[in-house]
Design a protein around this motif. Sequence first.
Motif, PDB file in Angstrom:
ATOM      1  N   ALA A  27      62.545  43.950  38.128  1.00  9.70           N
ATOM      2  CA  ALA A  27      62.670  42.575  37.974  1.00  9.70           C
ATOM      3  C   ALA A  27      62.063  41.520  39.014  1.00  9.70           C
ATOM      4  CB  ALA A  27      64.335  42.512  38.420  1.00  9.70           C
ATOM      5  N   GLU A  28      61.710  40.523  38.962  1.00  8.00           N
ATOM      6  CA  GLU A  28      60.973  39.789  39.886  1.00  8.00           C
ATOM      7  C   GLU A  28      61.262  38.220  39.781  1.00  8.00           C
ATOM      8  OE1 GLU A  28      56.728  39.699  39.675  1.00  8.00           O
ATOM      9  OE2 GLU A  28      56.657  40.138  37.543  1.00  8.00           O
ATOM     10  N   ARG A  29      61.088  37.561  41.022  1.00  8.43           N
ATOM     11  CA  ARG A  29      61.249  36.088  40.830  1.00  8.43           C
ATOM     12  C   ARG A  29      60.121  35.387  41.536  1.00  8.43           C
ATOM     13  NH1 ARG A  29      64.555  36.958  37.897  1.00  8.43           N
ATOM     14  NH2 ARG A  29      66.722  36.583  37.815  1.00  8.43           N
ATOM     15  N   ILE A  30      59.557  34.430  41.431  1.00 10.12           N
ATOM     16  CA  ILE A  30      58.625  33.698  42.189  1.00 10.12           C
ATOM     17  C   ILE A  30      58.831  31.964  42.113  1.00 10.12           C
ATOM     18  CG2 ILE A  30      56.803  33.693  40.210  1.00 10.12           C
ATOM     19  CD1 ILE A  30      54.775  34.085  42.586  1.00 10.12           C
ATOM     20  N   ALA A  31      59.043  31.736  43.274  1.00  6.44           N
ATOM     21  CA  ALA A  31      59.032  30.108  43.201  1.00  6.44           C
ATOM     22  C   ALA A  31      57.897  29.497  44.026  1.00  6.44           C
ATOM     23  CB  ALA A  31      60.405  29.940  44.198  1.00  6.44           C
ATOM     24  N   SER A  32      57.163  28.674  43.403  1.00  4.90           N
ATOM     25  CA  SER A  32      56.187  27.983  44.172  1.00  4.90           C
ATOM     26  C   SER A  32      56.477  26.796  44.803  1.00  4.90           C
ATOM     27  CB  SER A  32      54.958  27.538  42.947  1.00  4.90           C
ATOM     28  OG  SER A  32      54.157  26.923  43.372  1.00  4.90           O
ATOM     29  N   GLN A  33      55.845  26.493  45.792  1.00  5.15           N
ATOM     30  CA  GLN A  33      56.014  25.191  46.401  1.00  5.15           C
ATOM     31  C   GLN A  33      54.957  24.175  46.264  1.00  5.15           C
ATOM     32  OE1 GLN A  33      56.156  26.481  50.592  1.00  5.15           O
ATOM     33  NE2 GLN A  33      57.837  28.064  50.298  1.00  5.15           N
ATOM     34  N   THR A  34      54.140  24.536  45.253  1.00  6.06           N
ATOM     35  CA  THR A  34      53.280  23.422  44.932  1.00  6.06           C
ATOM     36  C   THR A  34      53.593  22.056  45.193  1.00  6.06           C
ATOM     37  OG1 THR A  34      52.004  25.084  43.666  1.00  6.06           O
ATOM     38  CG2 THR A  34      51.303  22.995  43.447  1.00  6.06           C
ATOM     39  N   ASN A 286      26.833  51.057  36.240  1.00  5.77           N
ATOM     40  CA  ASN A 286      27.663  52.108  35.569  1.00  5.77           C
ATOM     41  C   ASN A 286      28.835  52.450  36.423  1.00  5.77           C
ATOM     42  OD1 ASN A 286      26.097  53.064  33.521  1.00  5.77           O
ATOM     43  ND2 ASN A 286      24.572  54.099  34.827  1.00  5.77           N
ATOM     44  N   MET A 287      29.454  51.442  36.823  1.00  3.86           N
ATOM     45  CA  MET A 287      30.748  51.549  37.427  1.00  3.86           C
ATOM     46  C   MET A 287      31.938  51.024  36.433  1.00  3.86           C
ATOM     47  SD  MET A 287      29.795  49.486  41.056  1.00  3.86           S
ATOM     48  CE  MET A 287      31.178  50.013  42.110  1.00  3.86           C
ATOM     49  N   ALA A 288      33.120  51.647  36.559  1.00  4.91           N
ATOM     50  CA  ALA A 288      34.193  51.314  36.050  1.00  4.91           C
ATOM     51  C   ALA A 288      34.681  49.851  36.554  1.00  4.91           C
ATOM     52  CB  ALA A 288      35.329  52.144  36.169  1.00  4.91           C
ATOM     53  N   PHE A 289      35.243  48.967  35.816  1.00  5.37           N
ATOM     54  CA  PHE A 289      35.867  47.621  36.384  1.00  5.37           C
ATOM     55  C   PHE A 289      37.156  47.501  36.174  1.00  5.37           C
ATOM     56  CE2 PHE A 289      36.679  43.191  35.778  1.00  5.37           C
ATOM     57  CZ  PHE A 289      36.202  42.783  36.700  1.00  5.37           C
ATOM     58  N   SER A 290      37.959  47.101  37.111  1.00  3.85           N
ATOM     59  CA  SER A 290      39.347  47.004  36.978  1.00  3.85           C
ATOM     60  C   SER A 290      39.869  45.635  37.741  1.00  3.85           C
ATOM     61  CB  SER A 290      40.014  48.072  37.775  1.00  3.85           C
ATOM     62  OG  SER A 290      41.546  47.995  37.526  1.00  3.85           O
ATOM     63  N   ALA A 291      40.596  44.849  37.063  1.00  2.00           N
ATOM     64  CA  ALA A 291      41.170  43.584  37.362  1.00  2.00           C
ATOM     65  C   ALA A 291      42.520  43.409  37.208  1.00  2.00           C
ATOM     66  CB  ALA A 291      40.185  42.384  36.904  1.00  2.00           C
ATOM     67  N   PRO A 292      43.614  43.171  38.150  1.00  2.00           N
ATOM     68  CA  PRO A 292      44.831  43.143  37.715  1.00  2.00           C
ATOM     69  C   PRO A 292      45.174  42.124  36.754  1.00  2.00           C
ATOM     70  CG  PRO A 292      44.538  42.567  40.162  1.00  2.00           C
ATOM     71  CD  PRO A 292      43.403  42.877  39.399  1.00  2.00           C
ATOM     72  N   PRO A 293      46.030  42.044  36.108  1.00  2.00           N
ATOM     73  CA  PRO A 293      46.543  40.920  35.092  1.00  2.00           C
ATOM     74  C   PRO A 293      46.833  39.711  35.864  1.00  2.00           C
ATOM     75  CG  PRO A 293      48.533  42.652  35.197  1.00  2.00           C
ATOM     76  CD  PRO A 293      47.204  43.142  35.815  1.00  2.00           C
ATOM     77  N   MET A 294      46.581  38.637  35.413  1.00  2.00           N
ATOM     78  CA  MET A 294      46.672  37.245  36.135  1.00  2.00           C
ATOM     79  C   MET A 294      47.799  37.012  37.031  1.00  2.00           C
ATOM     80  SD  MET A 294      43.967  35.559  35.000  1.00  2.00           S
ATOM     81  CE  MET A 294      42.764  35.485  33.515  1.00  2.00           C
ATOM     82  N   ALA A 295      48.934  37.392  36.453  1.00  2.00           N
ATOM     83  CA  ALA A 295      49.959  37.260  37.583  1.00  2.00           C
ATOM     84  C   ALA A 295      50.253  38.047  38.599  1.00  2.00           C
ATOM     85  CB  ALA A 295      51.425  37.369  36.657  1.00  2.00           C
ATOM     86  N   LEU A 296      49.463  39.203  38.773  1.00  2.00           N
ATOM     87  CA  LEU A 296      49.337  40.063  39.942  1.00  2.00           C
ATOM     88  C   LEU A 296      48.134  39.593  40.744  1.00  2.00           C
ATOM     89  CD1 LEU A 296      49.965  43.727  38.908  1.00  2.00           C
ATOM     90  CD2 LEU A 296      51.385  42.177  40.230  1.00  2.00           C
ATOM     91  N   CYS A 297      47.168  38.524  40.419  1.00  2.00           N
ATOM     92  CA  CYS A 297      46.066  38.197  40.969  1.00  2.00           C
ATOM     93  C   CYS A 297      46.625  37.104  42.106  1.00  2.00           C
ATOM     94  CB  CYS A 297      45.097  37.667  40.309  1.00  2.00           C
ATOM     95  SG  CYS A 297      44.341  38.598  39.050  1.00  2.00           S
ATOM     96  N   THR A 298      47.289  36.239  41.569  1.00  2.00           N
ATOM     97  CA  THR A 298      47.822  35.243  43.022  1.00  2.00           C
ATOM     98  C   THR A 298      48.983  35.721  43.518  1.00  2.00           C
ATOM     99  OG1 THR A 298      48.993  34.175  40.972  1.00  2.00           O
ATOM    100  CG2 THR A 298      46.868  33.130  41.641  1.00  2.00           C
ATOM    101  N   ASP A 299      49.500  35.267  44.507  1.00  2.00           N
ATOM    102  CA  ASP A 299      50.481  35.775  45.650  1.00  2.00           C
ATOM    103  C   ASP A 299      52.114  36.010  44.685  1.00  2.00           C
ATOM    104  OD1 ASP A 299      48.872  35.707  47.660  1.00  2.00           O
ATOM    105  OD2 ASP A 299      49.364  33.888  48.602  1.00  2.00           O
ATOM    106  N   ASN A 300      52.092  37.311  45.082  1.00  2.00           N
ATOM    107  CA  ASN A 300      53.421  37.738  44.327  1.00  2.00           C
ATOM    108  C   ASN A 300      54.244  38.976  45.108  1.00  2.00           C
ATOM    109  OD1 ASN A 300      52.702  40.493  43.077  1.00  2.00           O
ATOM    110  ND2 ASN A 300      50.796  39.438  42.934  1.00  2.00           N
TER     111      ASN A 300
END
Length: 344
Positions: A27-34, A286-300
């Motif tokens: 479960a998770e919650r995120i509240a932005s103060q933008t 010749n390197m593998a590439f990995s990027a987290p899904p968008m929601a895991l990129c910004t602060d969480n």
Amino acid sequence: MAIILGIESSCDETAVALVTTQRQIIAERIASQTEAHAPYGGVVPEIAARAHAEKLAPMIADVMAEAGLDLADLDAVAATAGPGLIGGVMVGLVSAKALAMAADKPLLAINHLEGHALSPRLADARLQFPYALLLVSGGHCQILQVDGVGKYRRLATTIDDALGEAFDKSAKILGLGYPGGPALEQLALTGDARAVPLPRPLLKSKEPHFSFAGLKSAVLRAKESGEHQNADIAASFQHAAIDCLLDRLALSLDRCASLPALVVAGGVAANTAIRSALEGFAAKRNMAFSAPPMALCTDNAAMIAWAGAERFITGQSDPLDVSARPRWPLDPDAEPVRGAGAKA
Ligand code: KG4
Ligand code: ZN
């Protein structure tokens, strides 16, 4: 399987998550103060700390209720302990201490940057150590060799602005509001990346560090000249930034032992143009590439809980008197660089 509660409050997102050592986000919650900060064009520390103090406790209650868990069901409590805006960090860390004490479970005081650094391993179970990490956020712009949990070697950093900061400042110059990174990326889609000649600071320089302050100033001059469309400036800015990233990455990687994977993390990793440029770069080497899904990129908070899980598995915990740290470099042995704004 262990269940970790994670809390994030180091900047302008209040976030809570329950994550298992099996990589499940329960479960998770995120509240932005933008909206609260938007009138000021940036994050106001006092407003941020007050908002975290108001929102955090009910959000913790919410995720626990959604998951149907009691404090006794937790195996550990993790919270960001720095680097970041100290008022907000203290709200999250003190809350975590109180919960850990009440539940009689271990406390994990997490370095926010370690949260970003390990976040790709939450999403990608195949990603093993070591890997090369490009950590690009609003406050940081670093290339690191990640050898294991808690084992980071800084290969490069910025001598002035972080990349996210350059996106935000350029977006502000173009009248795109705050935070500007995602808005600038959208605008760039409709522009010509070759239309505006912009500098590539430090390109081909012998040390692999970054500099973005001059690029942002050039954006200001291009805007003030009145000769260019905003979309062309945005596209040209993004193109210049990508050229800098790839050049600095190539030099950093040439200077260390060969690493099997390239990983990108932090808020700017949500940028699709940057992700695909990095993917192409990794493929050529010749390197593998990995990027987290968008929601895991910004602060969480899932990334904070996950960093907690990684440390919990290795038997680590922190004492209840652990301090909140406004600055906390991932690699304490890295030499300070000349001209560096003290960011970590
Ligand atoms: O990791 P993060 O959420 O907070 C920090 O720890 O700094 O990163 C926020 C930064 C902001 O500068 C924001 O403008 C930038 O990440 N950002 C982006 C994009 N999404 C967020 N920059 C460029 N393109 C994006 N799509
Ligand atoms: Zn961050």
